[in-house]
Design a protein around this motif. Structure first.
Motif, PDB file in Angstrom:
ATOM      1  N   VAL A   1      47.937  18.496  38.172  1.00  0.00           N
ATOM      2  CA  VAL A   1      49.060  17.823  38.819  1.00  0.00           C
ATOM      3  C   VAL A   1      49.238  18.341  40.233  1.00  0.00           C
ATOM      4  O   VAL A   1      49.439  17.575  41.180  1.00  0.00           O
ATOM      5  N   GLU A   2      49.183  19.646  40.388  1.00  0.00           N
ATOM      6  CA  GLU A   2      49.247  20.264  41.707  1.00  0.00           C
ATOM      7  C   GLU A   2      48.700  21.684  41.591  1.00  0.00           C
ATOM      8  O   GLU A   2      48.680  22.275  40.507  1.00  0.00           O
ATOM      9  N   SER A   3      48.251  22.204  42.706  1.00  0.00           N
ATOM     10  CA  SER A   3      47.724  23.565  42.699  1.00  0.00           C
ATOM     11  C   SER A   3      47.861  24.173  44.081  1.00  0.00           C
ATOM     12  O   SER A   3      47.995  23.464  45.088  1.00  0.00           O
ATOM     13  N   TRP A   4      47.836  25.487  44.106  1.00  0.00           N
ATOM     14  CA  TRP A   4      47.868  26.263  45.335  1.00  0.00           C
ATOM     15  C   TRP A   4      46.766  27.304  45.241  1.00  0.00           C
ATOM     16  O   TRP A   4      46.559  27.907  44.191  1.00  0.00           O
ATOM     17  N   GLY A   5      46.045  27.511  46.332  1.00  0.00           N
ATOM     18  CA  GLY A   5      44.933  28.443  46.288  1.00  0.00           C
ATOM     19  C   GLY A   5      43.743  27.825  45.585  1.00  0.00           C
ATOM     20  O   GLY A   5      43.504  26.620  45.660  1.00  0.00           O
ATOM     21  N   ASN A   6      42.997  28.632  44.856  1.00  0.00           N
ATOM     22  CA  ASN A   6      41.788  28.191  44.172  1.00  0.00           C
ATOM     23  C   ASN A   6      42.084  27.956  42.698  1.00  0.00           C
ATOM     24  O   ASN A   6      42.243  28.909  41.925  1.00  0.00           O
ATOM     25  N   ALA A   7      42.148  26.696  42.294  1.00  0.00           N
ATOM     26  CA  ALA A   7      42.477  26.362  40.900  1.00  0.00           C
ATOM     27  C   ALA A   7      41.446  26.910  39.926  1.00  0.00           C
ATOM     28  O   ALA A   7      41.757  27.163  38.759  1.00  0.00           O
ATOM     29  N   ASP A   8      40.225  27.096  40.394  1.00  0.00           N
ATOM     30  CA  ASP A   8      39.161  27.567  39.513  1.00  0.00           C
ATOM     31  C   ASP A   8      38.855  29.055  39.675  1.00  0.00           C
ATOM     32  O   ASP A   8      37.780  29.521  39.281  1.00  0.00           O
ATOM     33  N   ALA A   9      39.796  29.800  40.230  1.00  0.00           N
ATOM     34  CA  ALA A   9      39.634  31.250  40.299  1.00  0.00           C
ATOM     35  C   ALA A   9      39.465  31.793  38.881  1.00  0.00           C
ATOM     36  O   ALA A   9      40.179  31.386  37.955  1.00  0.00           O
ATOM     37  N   VAL A  10      38.515  32.693  38.690  1.00  0.00           N
ATOM     38  CA  VAL A  10      38.252  33.279  37.370  1.00  0.00           C
ATOM     39  C   VAL A  10      39.102  34.536  37.214  1.00  0.00           C
ATOM     40  O   VAL A  10      39.062  35.440  38.064  1.00  0.00           O
TER      41      VAL A  10
ATOM     42  N   ASN B   1      29.708  41.560  28.177  1.00  0.00           N
ATOM     43  CA  ASN B   1      30.781  41.782  29.144  1.00  0.00           C
ATOM     44  C   ASN B   1      30.230  41.958  30.554  1.00  0.00           C
ATOM     45  O   ASN B   1      30.962  42.335  31.460  1.00  0.00           O
ATOM     46  N   LYS B   2      28.939  41.685  30.729  1.00  0.00           N
ATOM     47  CA  LYS B   2      28.336  41.677  32.056  1.00  0.00           C
ATOM     48  C   LYS B   2      28.532  40.309  32.686  1.00  0.00           C
ATOM     49  O   LYS B   2      27.938  39.312  32.269  1.00  0.00           O
ATOM     50  N   MET B   3      29.436  40.232  33.643  1.00  0.00           N
ATOM     51  CA  MET B   3      29.783  38.957  34.249  1.00  0.00           C
ATOM     52  C   MET B   3      28.668  38.457  35.163  1.00  0.00           C
ATOM     53  O   MET B   3      27.991  39.248  35.819  1.00  0.00           O
ATOM     54  N   PRO B   4      28.487  37.129  35.221  1.00  0.00           N
ATOM     55  CA  PRO B   4      27.609  36.556  36.243  1.00  0.00           C
ATOM     56  C   PRO B   4      28.271  36.709  37.609  1.00  0.00           C
ATOM     57  O   PRO B   4      29.318  37.341  37.727  1.00  0.00           O
ATOM     58  N   ASN B   5      27.699  36.140  38.618  1.00  0.00           N
ATOM     59  CA  ASN B   5      28.277  36.256  39.947  1.00  0.00           C
ATOM     60  C   ASN B   5      29.579  35.460  40.028  1.00  0.00           C
ATOM     61  O   ASN B   5      29.573  34.228  40.113  1.00  0.00           O
ATOM     62  N   ILE B   6      30.696  36.181  39.956  1.00  0.00           N
ATOM     63  CA  ILE B   6      32.018  35.571  40.007  1.00  0.00           C
ATOM     64  C   ILE B   6      32.545  35.670  41.437  1.00  0.00           C
ATOM     65  O   ILE B   6      32.541  36.760  42.023  1.00  0.00           O
ATOM     66  N   PRO B   7      33.004  34.558  42.033  1.00  0.00           N
ATOM     67  CA  PRO B   7      33.554  34.631  43.390  1.00  0.00           C
ATOM     68  C   PRO B   7      34.718  35.619  43.462  1.00  0.00           C
ATOM     69  O   PRO B   7      35.450  35.814  42.492  1.00  0.00           O
ATOM     70  N   SER B   8      34.893  36.241  44.601  1.00  0.00           N
ATOM     71  CA  SER B   8      35.984  37.184  44.803  1.00  0.00           C
ATOM     72  C   SER B   8      37.326  36.521  44.500  1.00  0.00           C
ATOM     73  O   SER B   8      37.554  35.356  44.847  1.00  0.00           O
ATOM     74  N   LEU B   9      38.213  37.273  43.875  1.00  0.00           N
ATOM     75  CA  LEU B   9      39.508  36.734  43.485  1.00  0.00           C
ATOM     76  C   LEU B   9      40.333  36.274  44.675  1.00  0.00           C
ATOM     77  O   LEU B   9      41.134  35.344  44.574  1.00  0.00           O
ATOM     78  N   ASP B  10      40.137  36.910  45.823  1.00  0.00           N
ATOM     79  CA  ASP B  10      40.946  36.524  46.978  1.00  0.00           C
ATOM     80  C   ASP B  10      40.403  35.296  47.699  1.00  0.00           C
ATOM     81  O   ASP B  10      41.049  34.761  48.606  1.00  0.00           O
ATOM     82  N   LEU B  11      39.224  34.806  47.273  1.00  0.00           N
ATOM     83  CA  LEU B  11      38.635  33.641  47.921  1.00  0.00           C
ATOM     84  C   LEU B  11      39.525  32.413  47.702  1.00  0.00           C
ATOM     85  O   LEU B  11      39.756  31.985  46.575  1.00  0.00           O
TER      86      LEU B  11
ATOM     87  N   THR C   1      40.537  26.091  26.071  1.00  0.00           N
ATOM     88  CA  THR C   1      40.447  26.072  27.531  1.00  0.00           C
ATOM     89  C   THR C   1      39.456  25.020  28.028  1.00  0.00           C
ATOM     90  O   THR C   1      39.452  24.681  29.215  1.00  0.00           O
ATOM     91  N   GLY C   2      38.611  24.526  27.132  1.00  0.00           N
ATOM     92  CA  GLY C   2      37.657  23.485  27.500  1.00  0.00           C
ATOM     93  C   GLY C   2      36.498  23.984  28.332  1.00  0.00           C
ATOM     94  O   GLY C   2      35.816  23.189  28.992  1.00  0.00           O
ATOM     95  N   THR C   3      36.241  25.282  28.295  1.00  0.00           N
ATOM     96  CA  THR C   3      35.151  25.834  29.084  1.00  0.00           C
ATOM     97  C   THR C   3      34.641  27.123  28.460  1.00  0.00           C
ATOM     98  O   THR C   3      35.372  27.792  27.727  1.00  0.00           O
ATOM     99  N   SER C   4      33.401  27.465  28.732  1.00  0.00           N
ATOM    100  CA  SER C   4      32.840  28.711  28.223  1.00  0.00           C
ATOM    101  C   SER C   4      33.379  29.883  29.033  1.00  0.00           C
ATOM    102  O   SER C   4      33.496  29.800  30.258  1.00  0.00           O
ATOM    103  N   SER C   5      33.702  30.956  28.346  1.00  0.00           N
ATOM    104  CA  SER C   5      34.131  32.163  29.039  1.00  0.00           C
ATOM    105  C   SER C   5      32.912  32.874  29.605  1.00  0.00           C
ATOM    106  O   SER C   5      31.898  33.033  28.915  1.00  0.00           O
ATOM    107  N   PRO C   6      32.989  33.344  30.848  1.00  0.00           N
ATOM    108  CA  PRO C   6      31.840  34.027  31.435  1.00  0.00           C
ATOM    109  C   PRO C   6      31.665  35.465  30.962  1.00  0.00           C
ATOM    110  O   PRO C   6      30.665  36.105  31.275  1.00  0.00           O
ATOM    111  N   GLY C   7      32.633  35.979  30.204  1.00  0.00           N
ATOM    112  CA  GLY C   7      32.536  37.354  29.737  1.00  0.00           C
ATOM    113  C   GLY C   7      33.902  37.889  29.360  1.00  0.00           C
ATOM    114  O   GLY C   7      34.882  37.149  29.312  1.00  0.00           O
TER     115      GLY C   7
END
Length: 339
Positions: A45-54, A3-13, A183-189
C-alpha cells in the motif's frame, strides 16, 4: 538450512529518515529506517526506504512461530491467555511467571525443560520481590518463556528430542516451513535469538504481508485462517500478557481498544495487525533505537485509523519532551515525508 547468509545488501541501503528528536531548536537525534504497509494479496500500500530490506524479525514474528502449535492440533485446547503468552515478550511479572509455570505443569513439565535461559525480570515488582525474599531469576522470567512453553507443547506432539531449539530439530523445521509459507518467500538464513532459538531472516515486505494475513483472518476460514484469528484475538484480549505494564505493546493496544494487535522485536523492529483495515505493517529502525521504533509504529497506527491521535498515550511516543521538573525541552516527531 545454513546460517551462512548469501550476499545480503547493507541494511542502510535505501534507508530514509523516519523519526526526529529536537531539543530546543537543534535536531539532536535522527533515526533512519524502512517501513512497509501491505495487504493480504501481497500488494504494498505504501512504503518508506527499502521495502525489501532483509532483517531478522526477532520477537515481532512470535505469532508466526506459534502457528504450528494450533495448525498441528497440539494446542487445540489452549486458552486465549496461553495463546497470548505464546506470542509474548513479557516482563517476567508474577502474572506471567505463574501462568507459564502452570502451563508447564499441565504438560507434566517444569522450568528445567525450558531452553530459553534465565533472565532478570523487567517487571519492577517481581524484581523487588526476588531481592527481598532472596530469590533468583529463572527461565520462567525470560521474556520468551511463553513462546518456549508453546515450543515444548509442539515438541510433545511431534515426539522430538529435548533440545528443541536446535535449527534442525522438528520443532524449528516445522516453524521454518510455516514461516516461509506465510511470508511467501524463502528465508536466506537464520541467526540465534536471545532465547537461543533460530530466528529466520526475511524481507520487510514479506513480514508486512504475513501480518496482513493475520489481519484478514476469520474464525470461519481455512484452518490457517482460524489459527491466525485465534492468535490475533488472544493478543488483543490480553495486551497485559503480550508485554506488561509501561510497555509500548501493552499500552498502545489498550489505547486502541481492540482495533489492532502489535508486537515489538529486539533491535527496533515493530509490526502491526489491523483487522478493520485488513492491513499489515512492518518497520525497522536501522540503528536499533527502540524509542524510534515505538514512535514510528505510533505514527503509522494513527495514519491508518487504528489509534486516535488525541489519545494521551500518543504523547509518550510522539510529542513534547519535558525535563524531570516538567520544563519543556523539545519534541519527538516524524521526519518530513514519513507518515
Amino acid at each position: 538450512m545454513s546460517n551462512k547468509m548469501p550476499n545480503i545488501p547493507s541494511l542502510d541501503l535505501g534507508s530514509v529518515p523516519l523519526i526526529e528528536l529536537w531539543r530546543g531548536d537543534i535536531l539532536e537525534s535522527l533515526h533512519r529506517g524502512h517501513a512497509v504497509v501491505a495487504r493480504d494479496s501481497g500488494e504494498i500500500v505504501e512504503s518508506w526506504g527499502n521495502a525489501d530490506a532483509v532483517i531478522y524479525p526477532r520477537s515481532s514474528c512470535k505469532m508466526v512461530q506459534a502457528l504450528p502449535l494450533l495448525e498441528t492440533g497440539a494446542g487445540r485446547d489452549l486458552r486465549p491467555e496461553q495463546l497470548a503468552l505464546a506470542c509474548a515478550s513479557h516482563q517476567g511479572a508474577h502474572s506471567h511467571v505463574t501462568r507459564v509455570a502452570s502451563w508447564l505443569n499441565d504438560m507434566g513439565l517444569s522450568e528445567s525443560d525450558l531452553r530459553c535461559g534465565c533472565q532478570d525480570p523487567q517487571d519492577i515488582a517481581e524484581r523487588d520481590h526476588l531481592i527481598k525474599t532472596g530469590g533468583t531469576p529463572c527461565q520462567l522470567h525470560n521474556n520468551c518463556s511463553g513462546k518456549h512453553a508453546g515450543f515444548l507443547m509442539l515438541n510433545r506432539h511431534l515426539k522430538g528430542e529435548a533440545e528443541y531449539t536446535l535449527p534442525d530439530h522438528p520443532v524449528q523445521t516445522t516453524i521454518l516451513n510455516t514461516f516461509e509459507e506465510v511470508t511467501g518467500t524463502s528465508s536466506p538464513g537464520y541467526g540465534i535469538d536471545g532465547c537461543s532459538a533460530p530466528n529466520f531472516a526475511t524481507k520487510l515486505s514479506a513480514l508486512a504481508y504475513a501480518m496482513a494475513q493475520f489481519a484478514s483472518a476469520t474464525d470461519s476460514g481455512s484452518s490457517r485462517s482460524r489459527a491466525m484469528f485465534a492468535l490475533r484475538e488472544a493478543m488483543i484480549q490480553h495486551p497485559d500478557l503480550v508485554a506488561g505494564e509501561t510497555r509500548a505493546c501493552t499500552d498502545l493496544m489498550r489505547a486502541m481498544g481492540g482495533r489492532a494487535a502489535i508486537k515489538t522485536g529486539a533491535e527496533a523492529v515493530f509490526v502491526a495487525i489491523l483487522p478493520e483495515q485488513r492491513l499489515g505493517i512492518a518497520l525497522k529502525i536501522i540503528d536499533g533505537g527502540v524509542r524510534a521504533a515505538e514512535a514510528a509504529i505510533t505514527a503509522l497506527l494513527i495514519r491508518h485509523g487504528a489509534l486516535d491521535a488525541d489519545h494521551p498515550v500518543v504523547q509518550r511516543f510522539l510529542g513534547p519532551l519535558t525535563s524531570r521538573r516538567g520544563l519543556h525541552a523539545g519534541h519527538t516527531c516524524t521526519a518530513p515525508g514519513f507518515a
